[in-house]
Design a protein around this motif. Structure first.
Motif, PDB file in Angstrom:
ATOM      1  N   ILE A   1       0.832  -1.206   0.000  1.00  0.00           N
ATOM      2  CA  ILE A   1       0.000   0.000   0.000  1.00  0.00           C
ATOM      3  C   ILE A   1       0.866   1.255   0.000  1.00  0.00           C
ATOM      4  O   ILE A   1       0.575   2.234  -0.708  1.00  0.00           O
ATOM      5  CB  ILE A   1      -0.955  -0.016   1.207  1.00  0.00           C
ATOM      6  N   VAL A   2       1.947   1.235   0.766  1.00  0.00           N
ATOM      7  CA  VAL A   2       2.874   2.369   0.802  1.00  0.00           C
ATOM      8  C   VAL A   2       3.457   2.627  -0.583  1.00  0.00           C
ATOM      9  O   VAL A   2       3.496   3.770  -1.059  1.00  0.00           O
ATOM     10  CB  VAL A   2       4.005   2.105   1.820  1.00  0.00           C
ATOM     11  N   ALA A   3       3.924   1.581  -1.248  1.00  0.00           N
ATOM     12  CA  ALA A   3       4.512   1.731  -2.575  1.00  0.00           C
ATOM     13  C   ALA A   3       3.491   2.248  -3.580  1.00  0.00           C
ATOM     14  O   ALA A   3       3.805   3.079  -4.441  1.00  0.00           O
ATOM     15  CB  ALA A   3       5.092   0.400  -3.049  1.00  0.00           C
ATOM     16  N   LEU A   4       2.264   1.762  -3.479  1.00  0.00           N
ATOM     17  CA  LEU A   4       1.205   2.194  -4.392  1.00  0.00           C
ATOM     18  C   LEU A   4       0.851   3.658  -4.150  1.00  0.00           C
ATOM     19  O   LEU A   4       0.683   4.436  -5.107  1.00  0.00           O
ATOM     20  CB  LEU A   4      -0.029   1.314  -4.199  1.00  0.00           C
ATOM     21  N   PHE A   5       0.765   4.060  -2.896  1.00  0.00           N
ATOM     22  CA  PHE A   5       0.473   5.452  -2.562  1.00  0.00           C
ATOM     23  C   PHE A   5       1.587   6.374  -3.071  1.00  0.00           C
ATOM     24  O   PHE A   5       1.311   7.450  -3.637  1.00  0.00           O
ATOM     25  CB  PHE A   5       0.309   5.592  -1.051  1.00  0.00           C
ATOM     26  N   ALA A   6       2.831   5.948  -2.898  1.00  0.00           N
ATOM     27  CA  ALA A   6       3.953   6.754  -3.367  1.00  0.00           C
ATOM     28  C   ALA A   6       3.945   6.880  -4.889  1.00  0.00           C
ATOM     29  O   ALA A   6       4.188   7.966  -5.441  1.00  0.00           O
ATOM     30  CB  ALA A   6       5.269   6.140  -2.894  1.00  0.00           C
ATOM     31  N   ALA A   7       3.670   5.783  -5.584  1.00  0.00           N
ATOM     32  CA  ALA A   7       3.652   5.806  -7.048  1.00  0.00           C
ATOM     33  C   ALA A   7       2.526   6.691  -7.568  1.00  0.00           C
ATOM     34  O   ALA A   7       2.700   7.435  -8.546  1.00  0.00           O
ATOM     35  CB  ALA A   7       3.511   4.388  -7.585  1.00  0.00           C
ATOM     36  N   ARG A   8       1.365   6.617  -6.941  1.00  0.00           N
ATOM     37  CA  ARG A   8       0.243   7.442  -7.380  1.00  0.00           C
ATOM     38  C   ARG A   8       0.501   8.917  -7.109  1.00  0.00           C
ATOM     39  O   ARG A   8       0.147   9.784  -7.929  1.00  0.00           O
ATOM     40  CB  ARG A   8      -1.032   6.982  -6.668  1.00  0.00           C
ATOM     41  N   THR A   9       1.110   9.222  -5.985  1.00  0.00           N
ATOM     42  CA  THR A   9       1.433  10.615  -5.685  1.00  0.00           C
ATOM     43  C   THR A   9       2.451  11.149  -6.681  1.00  0.00           C
ATOM     44  O   THR A   9       2.317  12.280  -7.178  1.00  0.00           O
ATOM     45  CB  THR A   9       1.982  10.741  -4.249  1.00  0.00           C
ATOM     46  N   ALA A  10       3.469  10.336  -6.994  1.00  0.00           N
ATOM     47  CA  ALA A  10       4.495  10.760  -7.945  1.00  0.00           C
ATOM     48  C   ALA A  10       3.892  10.985  -9.327  1.00  0.00           C
ATOM     49  O   ALA A  10       4.242  11.949 -10.015  1.00  0.00           O
ATOM     50  CB  ALA A  10       5.600   9.708  -8.020  1.00  0.00           C
ATOM     51  N   ARG A  11       2.997  10.121  -9.739  1.00  0.00           N
ATOM     52  CA  ARG A  11       2.369  10.306 -11.051  1.00  0.00           C
ATOM     53  C   ARG A  11       1.519  11.568 -11.065  1.00  0.00           C
ATOM     54  O   ARG A  11       1.514  12.317 -12.055  1.00  0.00           O
ATOM     55  CB  ARG A  11       1.519   9.103 -11.416  1.00  0.00           C
ATOM     56  N   SER A  12       0.797  11.821  -9.987  1.00  0.00           N
ATOM     57  CA  SER A  12      -0.016  13.041  -9.912  1.00  0.00           C
ATOM     58  C   SER A  12       0.853  14.281  -9.998  1.00  0.00           C
ATOM     59  O   SER A  12       0.498  15.262 -10.671  1.00  0.00           O
ATOM     60  CB  SER A  12      -0.831  13.050  -8.614  1.00  0.00           C
TER      61      SER A  12
END
Length: 269
Positions: free
Chosen positions: A244-255
């Motif tokens: 979940i942490v990795a997914l949250f970080a990836a989504r934030t970076a893409r945004s």
């Protein structure tokens, strides 16, 4: 025609990439709220900052859980004895075949398998110009590794009192790191792979295989006398949390990348 929802094309995610749906921030989600506040930073840097800060929260939760397990839950003789009984029973029923099987199953959640697997998946994604998804897979493992390293600094629990088949630190029974990294890495790969298929039976099969691999590791760790049931359950919680942490970080970076791209595309008045 692609059915991938996206606002803006950004580097590291080719047009039409179905797995990109997994890295798209959800409306009104935390990534959408956080991204504007970090938009001045490069998106890749944002990914690592968000992941590392989030891991601190995850590790804090795991430490609290570990203290509850060791200082409260296991004070109950009933729970403690029940937690000891299963690895003791397994140790008393070992056979050469299952010893060999447990070795390979355990290795599938250890460095000699996990690191080459991550490297191969990341290289494949980078070659196909999907470096953001590659970063996500790598980050899932790194988040678990950092969380585990912080947790065992504060949590001490002896491994089962049986003949152990491995030589890991005897005080690091909770949580199971092998189980945690298996849930994180195999879960990350399944998350991306399942996005390429619309048929739910195929998606269910992919997720089932990932879950069975992780559970196979968890069972092998108990069979080899390295962990109790509560330990592997804690490892599963940590692994899912790292994912979940990795997914949250990836989504934030893409945004952030999308916001920066839109800013560059705005006409100068």
């Amino acid at each position: 025609m692609s059915d991938v929802p996206h606002r803006t094309h950004v580097s590291g995610i080719p047009e039409g990439s179905r797995s990109a749906r997994r890295l798209q921030a959800r409306p009104h989600g935390g990534s959408v709220w956080l991204a504007p506040r970090l938009r001045r930073l490069p998106s890749l840097l944002v990914s690592w900052i968000v992941a590392n800060v989030s891991v601190l929260f995850l590790a804090s939760g795991m430490i609290l859980l570990g203290l509850f397990v060791t200082k409260v839950l296991l004070r109950s003789d009933t729970i403690s004895n029940a937690d000891d009984r299963f690895p003791e029973w397994l140790a008393g029923h070992r056979t050469p075949f299952w010893n060999s099987w447990s070795h390979y199953a355990s290795m599938s959640g250890d460095v000699p398998v996990i690191v080459p697997l991550i490297g191969a998946v990341a290289l494949f994604l980078v070659v196909r110009r999907r470096w953001r998804t590659a970063s996500f897979v790598v980050q899932s493992a790194l988040a678990e590794t950092l969380c585990y390293s912080l947790t065992v600094l504060f949590i001490v629990r002896l491994r089962p009192d049986v003949v152990r088949l491995d030589t890991f630190n005897i005080h690091h029974s909770f949580p199971s790191g092998h189980t945690a990294v298996s849930f994180a890495v195999y879960g990350a790969i399944a998350l991306l792979l399942a996005a390429h298929f619309k048929a739910w039976p195929v998606r269910a099969a992919i997720w089932s295989i990932a879950l069975l691999l992780a559970l196979d590791v968890a069972f092998a760790r108990m069979y080899r006398g390295e962990h109790h049931p509560i330990d592997v359950a804690g490892g599963a919680v940590m692994g899912v949390g790292a994912l979940i942490v990795a997914l949250f970080a990836a989504r934030t970076a893409r945004s952030v990348a999308e916001l920066r791209h839109e800013a560059r595309e705005e006409p100068v008045v």
